[in-house]
Design an enzyme around this catalytic site. Structure first.
Site, PDB file in Angstrom:
ATOM      1  N   VAL A  60      13.444  64.700  22.378  1.00  0.00           N
ATOM      2  CA  VAL A  60      12.539  65.134  23.409  1.00  0.00           C
ATOM      3  C   VAL A  60      11.080  64.972  22.863  1.00  0.00           C
ATOM      4  O   VAL A  60      10.080  64.796  23.584  1.00  0.00           O
ATOM      5  CB  VAL A  60      12.497  66.374  24.068  1.00  0.00           C
ATOM      6  CG1 VAL A  60      13.757  66.346  24.838  1.00  0.00           C
ATOM      7  CG2 VAL A  60      12.803  67.334  23.200  1.00  0.00           C
ATOM      8  N   TYR A  61      10.937  64.808  21.423  1.00  0.00           N
ATOM      9  CA  TYR A  61       9.660  64.803  21.021  1.00  0.00           C
ATOM     10  C   TYR A  61       8.932  63.688  21.032  1.00  0.00           C
ATOM     11  O   TYR A  61       9.146  62.398  20.751  1.00  0.00           O
ATOM     12  CB  TYR A  61       9.481  65.186  19.393  1.00  0.00           C
ATOM     13  CG  TYR A  61      10.132  66.581  18.748  1.00  0.00           C
ATOM     14  CD1 TYR A  61      10.417  67.473  19.716  1.00  0.00           C
ATOM     15  CD2 TYR A  61      10.632  66.683  17.411  1.00  0.00           C
ATOM     16  CE1 TYR A  61      10.593  68.935  19.416  1.00  0.00           C
ATOM     17  CE2 TYR A  61      11.212  67.793  17.087  1.00  0.00           C
ATOM     18  CZ  TYR A  61      11.138  69.111  18.126  1.00  0.00           C
ATOM     19  OH  TYR A  61      11.841  70.332  17.661  1.00  0.00           O
ATOM     20  N   SER A  62       7.703  63.763  21.930  1.00  0.00           N
ATOM     21  CA  SER A  62       6.817  62.695  22.448  1.00  0.00           C
ATOM     22  C   SER A  62       7.864  61.505  22.939  1.00  0.00           C
ATOM     23  O   SER A  62       7.484  60.452  22.474  1.00  0.00           O
ATOM     24  CB  SER A  62       6.073  62.190  21.346  1.00  0.00           C
ATOM     25  OG  SER A  62       5.204  63.274  20.780  1.00  0.00           O
ATOM     26  N   ALA A  63       8.711  62.046  23.906  1.00  0.00           N
ATOM     27  CA  ALA A  63       9.586  61.228  24.584  1.00  0.00           C
ATOM     28  C   ALA A  63      10.262  59.979  23.703  1.00  0.00           C
ATOM     29  O   ALA A  63      10.540  58.864  23.951  1.00  0.00           O
ATOM     30  CB  ALA A  63       8.826  60.346  25.847  1.00  0.00           C
TER      31      ALA A  63
END
Length: 326
Positions: A60-63
């Protein structure tokens, strides 16, 4: 650099883990303070030069762009066998009913997506980012076991949850002969010590490696209480972590400053040395958006706080509401 086994495994990890949430494409959502690829690569290069072999990111970090940036940099800088690469699954990655969570469908989809973004055939540590209240834990643990059996992850780990949940997951895995969690990535620093009550004793008793996130309290322990930063101004989740204990937290921050001044070292080194000194801690996960942050993290390994200094740092603490689980 110092190294330790991750829990009861044979896996050797550096005592500092580089957290990679700060590296990503901010335009894809998530973290406005994230550094783009050209600015991120020097941090990964320097971490390797300092002897760090442990890198933690999440889908999920920066998509997903954090995984892409970290994967490309590590592929360029080091052989895959020399590093320990960790990522996480749970948060929303796609629209629709099955675009998040820890169902079998989600886990098997997301491990493949993470491996593509990271540019590798396997991760060393695959972690559930949070507890999924909508999926039976039996389904989650069996799916994670199948990921390990397929060779797509060497070990599995968990992150912030209640101790009873972690104990339940481990018991389910043991009962069925499935892979058990080798690590717990929980929230621990001088401003939040609630994990010392149950989770840390549980992990120590079970031989689970502890790799705390936010050991510097999102930078609050490294600067004056009233001083702010670009991240602090835009970090909505961070603002929820210290909402009701401001006065006591301020006194802790002041104690860190006092001891750092007495020792002639940066505050970050004192705050991180406290975490490193706690029994059972394997490797705190440290973020870095200035190269000096990495120097401070590694230098903290050389600081041995006296019992008197530890008592001074801990004395102002007051109980906090349990947080960090979302």
């Amino acid at each position: 650099m110092e190294f330790r086994k991750l829990g009861r495994t044979g896996l050797e990890v550096s005592r500092i883990c580089l957290g990679c949430m700060s590296y990503g494409d901010a335009s894809r959502g998530g973290h406005p303070w994230a550094l783009p690829e050209d600015q991120s690569r020097p941090f990964i290069r320097k971490a390797l030069d300092l002897g760090i072999n442990f890198f933690d990111t999440a889908n999920v970090y920066s998509a997903g762009s954090s995984e892409e940036i970290v994967g490309r940099a590590l592929k360029d800088f080091v052989s895959r066998e020399e590093i320990v690469l960790a990522t996480k699954v749970h948060g929303r990655m796609r629209p629709g009913a099955n675009g998040q969570g820890l169902s079998r469908k989600a886990i098997l989809q997301e491990i493949n997506a993470s491996l593509r973004r990271l540019g590798t055939d396997y991760v060393d540590l695959y972690q559930i980012h949070r507890w999924d209240y909508h999926t039976p834990i039996e389904e989650t643990m069996e799916a994670l076991h199948d990921v390990v059996r397929a060779g797509k992850a060497r070990y599995i780990g968990a992150s912030s949850m209640y101790a009873w949940q972690f104990a339940k997951a481990q018991a389910v895995a043991e009962r069925h002969g499935w892979s058990r969690f080798s690590s717990m990535q929980n929230y621990l620093n001088l401003l939040y010590r609630e994990e010392e009550r149950e989770m840390i004793p549980l992990c120590r008793d079970e031989g689970v490696g502890i790799i705390p996130w936010s050991p510097l309290a999102r930078g609050r322990l490294t600067r004056d209480w009233d001083e702010t930063s670009a991240r602090a101004e835009t970090d909505a989740f961070g603002k929820t972590l210290y909402a009701s204990t401001g006065e006591a937290d301020r006194r802790v921050v002041e104690r860190v400053a006092e001891i750092a001044t007495e020792r002639g070292v940066p505050r970050a080194q004192v705050a991180l040395a406290w975490v490193l000194a706690k029994p059972g801690i394997t490797a705190p996960i440290v973020g870095a958006t200035k190269l000096q942050h990495l120097d401070d993290a590694v230098s903290a390994l050389e600081i041995s706080l006296s019992p008197e200094e530890i008592a001074r740092l801990e004395e102002p603490y007051v109980p906090h509401a349990v947080t960090g689980f979302r």
